[in-house]
Design an enzyme around this catalytic site. Structure first.
Site, PDB file in Angstrom:
ATOM      1  N   GLU A  81       2.112  45.302  94.298  1.00 39.87           N
ATOM      2  CA  GLU A  81       2.747  44.028  93.962  1.00 39.87           C
ATOM      3  C   GLU A  81       2.081  42.886  94.717  1.00 39.87           C
ATOM      4  O   GLU A  81       1.514  43.055  95.804  1.00 39.87           O
ATOM      5  CB  GLU A  81       4.244  44.050  94.272  1.00 39.87           C
ATOM      6  CG  GLU A  81       4.598  43.826  95.719  1.00 39.87           C
ATOM      7  CD  GLU A  81       6.088  43.532  95.946  1.00 39.87           C
ATOM      8  OE1 GLU A  81       6.939  44.125  95.260  1.00 39.87           O
ATOM      9  OE2 GLU A  81       6.382  42.711  96.825  1.00 39.87           O
ATOM     10  N   LYS A 110      10.447  52.112  98.049  1.00 42.98           N
ATOM     11  CA  LYS A 110      10.241  50.679  98.327  1.00 42.98           C
ATOM     12  C   LYS A 110      10.189  50.511  99.841  1.00 42.98           C
ATOM     13  O   LYS A 110      11.218  50.493 100.522  1.00 42.98           O
ATOM     14  CB  LYS A 110      11.401  49.905  97.710  1.00 42.98           C
ATOM     15  CG  LYS A 110      11.096  48.449  97.383  1.00 42.98           C
ATOM     16  CD  LYS A 110      10.177  48.275  96.256  1.00 42.98           C
ATOM     17  CE  LYS A 110      10.085  46.941  95.552  1.00 42.98           C
ATOM     18  NZ  LYS A 110      10.973  45.874  95.866  1.00 42.98           N
ATOM     19  N   ASN A 126       5.923  39.763  92.243  1.00 43.41           N
ATOM     20  CA  ASN A 126       7.175  39.495  92.925  1.00 43.41           C
ATOM     21  C   ASN A 126       7.441  37.998  92.914  1.00 43.41           C
ATOM     22  O   ASN A 126       6.658  37.224  93.504  1.00 43.41           O
ATOM     23  CB  ASN A 126       7.134  40.026  94.369  1.00 43.41           C
ATOM     24  CG  ASN A 126       8.527  40.165  94.951  1.00 43.41           C
ATOM     25  OD1 ASN A 126       9.414  39.351  94.625  1.00 43.41           O
ATOM     26  ND2 ASN A 126       8.734  41.159  95.776  1.00 43.41           N
ATOM     27  N   LYS A 185      19.562  48.904  97.412  1.00 42.04           N
ATOM     28  CA  LYS A 185      19.370  48.473  98.802  1.00 42.04           C
ATOM     29  C   LYS A 185      20.733  48.071  99.345  1.00 42.04           C
ATOM     30  O   LYS A 185      21.575  47.546  98.607  1.00 42.04           O
ATOM     31  CB  LYS A 185      18.381  47.304  98.892  1.00 42.04           C
ATOM     32  CG  LYS A 185      18.768  46.100  98.059  1.00 42.04           C
ATOM     33  CD  LYS A 185      17.692  45.040  98.038  1.00 42.04           C
ATOM     34  CE  LYS A 185      18.021  43.941  97.027  1.00 42.04           C
ATOM     35  NZ  LYS A 185      16.908  42.963  96.903  1.00 42.04           N
ATOM     36  N   GLU A 216       9.392  41.308  89.150  1.00 45.01           N
ATOM     37  CA  GLU A 216      10.319  41.699  90.218  1.00 45.01           C
ATOM     38  C   GLU A 216      11.023  40.484  90.834  1.00 45.01           C
ATOM     39  O   GLU A 216      10.422  39.413  90.947  1.00 45.01           O
ATOM     40  CB  GLU A 216       9.559  42.386  91.369  1.00 45.01           C
ATOM     41  CG  GLU A 216       8.713  43.573  90.997  1.00 45.01           C
ATOM     42  CD  GLU A 216       7.881  44.052  92.181  1.00 45.01           C
ATOM     43  OE1 GLU A 216       8.438  44.180  93.299  1.00 45.01           O
ATOM     44  OE2 GLU A 216       6.675  44.269  92.006  1.00 45.01           O
ATOM     45  N   SER A 217      12.259  40.672  91.223  1.00 39.87           N
ATOM     46  CA  SER A 217      13.044  39.734  92.043  1.00 39.87           C
ATOM     47  C   SER A 217      13.696  38.591  91.295  1.00 39.87           C
ATOM     48  O   SER A 217      13.053  37.917  90.482  1.00 39.87           O
ATOM     49  CB  SER A 217      12.198  39.148  93.198  1.00 39.87           C
ATOM     50  OG  SER A 217      11.914  40.148  94.155  1.00 39.87           O
ATOM     51  N   GLU A 255      17.013  49.042  91.350  1.00 43.19           N
ATOM     52  CA  GLU A 255      16.791  49.177  92.789  1.00 43.19           C
ATOM     53  C   GLU A 255      18.103  49.329  93.565  1.00 43.19           C
ATOM     54  O   GLU A 255      19.093  48.637  93.262  1.00 43.19           O
ATOM     55  CB  GLU A 255      16.039  47.958  93.323  1.00 43.19           C
ATOM     56  CG  GLU A 255      15.744  48.032  94.829  1.00 43.19           C
ATOM     57  CD  GLU A 255      14.691  47.040  95.247  1.00 43.19           C
ATOM     58  OE1 GLU A 255      15.044  45.945  95.713  1.00 43.19           O
ATOM     59  OE2 GLU A 255      13.484  47.345  95.057  1.00 43.19           O
TER      60      GLU A 255
END
Ligand SMILES: O=C(O)c1ccccc1NCC(=O)[C@H](O)[C@H](O)COP(=O)(O)O
Length: 252
Positions: free
Chosen positions: A157, A108, A178, A49, A208-209, A47
């Site tokens: 998600e 996203k 997530n 960002k 995720e995360s 990802e």
């Protein structure tokens, strides 16, 4: 009202991509994940960002294209790009400018309208994110169907297990758990969602995360087809080489 609620509330004012700005056909995120799994590799969705509400800031001047070009491609199934401008400093231009990397692009964003699905498609995205913690089942269904009709993949998600109960009906969706509670922005110690998603057989499952070089080998990815990772890779941690060495065990 939390930050994510605020983001959704402001969607009606978002500048969308109305013109067709695709430079290539759609690339399937699902097929890319399954291709890696067929070679017994866990799939990485890396990802990009620049910032996030929980306090992440990418290194000053980090170049999106250099970032993705520097990632170990042995496990790279696709890329995720935050396109929300206010809280993530993202843009649809980032999507447009990444098409020639020829990797499936997950847009996203906090999509809540068909127009935002169209915008993601027009900008060159291949897969959209829908967050079931924040979307009514009726809207989720409408946006899922609309994206599939455009030939896009959908990653749905959840964090709250209560919003995962109906996800089984989205037979073509990639399902993501997530670890971060997007209402509190905290990495929730309540990880009941892990059991929930691992119980969803015959679905592509993505964790995720908060995945980093310290916990990636902890076994928490067991049962998942892949991982969506941003902050730790963006911060220069050695995560992509680690995941490239991790074997995927076929889970039905
Ligand atoms: O990351 C945040 O602070 C955040 C806050 C509110 C909504 C979404 C948020 N993040 C989006 C993501 O889900 C993560 O960027 C993604 O899962 C990657 O997580 P990480 O590897 O921990 O950067």
């Amino acid at each position: 009202m939390g930050i994510v609620d605020e983001i959704y509330r402001k969607n009606s004012k978002r500048a969308l991509v109305k013109k067709y700005r695709r430079t290539r056909p759609i690339l399937s995120m699902s097929k890319s994940i399954m291709r890696l799994n067929s070679r017994k590799r866990l799939a990485l969705i890396a990802e990009f960002k620049r910032a996030s509400p929980s306090g992440f800031r990418s290194p000053e001047g980090l170049n999106l294209r250099e970032y993705f070009s520097g990632i170990n491609t042995a496990a790279l199934a696709g890329i995720s790009i935050l396109s929300e401008p206010e809280y993530f400093s993202g843009s649809y231009a980032d999507i447009e400018n990444s098409q020639d990397l020829n990797l499936p692009i997950l847009v996203k964003d906090f999509i809540s309208t068909e127009e935002m699905v169209d915008s993601s498609f027009n900008a060159g995205g291949d897969c959209i994110l829908l967050i079931s913690d924040f979307l009514e089942f009726r809207i989720l269904t409408e946006l899922y169907d609309h994206a599939l009709n455009l030939g896009m993949d959908v990653l749905i998600e959840f964090h709250d297990v209560k919003s995962a109960v109906n996800l089984y009906s989205f037979s073509d969706a990639i399902i993501g758990y997530n670890r971060r509670n997007l209402r509190t922005l905290e990495m929730d110690p309540d990880q009941r969602g892990m059991d929930e998603i691992l119980g969803m057989k015959n679905r592509i499952r993505i964790l995720e995360s908060g995945i980093n070089s310290g916990n990636i080998g902890s076994g928490m990815l067991r049962g998942f087809n892949g991982a969506l990772i941003g902050s730790s890779i963006l911060s220069g941690e050695d995560v992509t080489d680690k995941i490239a060495k991790m074997e995927y065990e076929a889970y039905v």
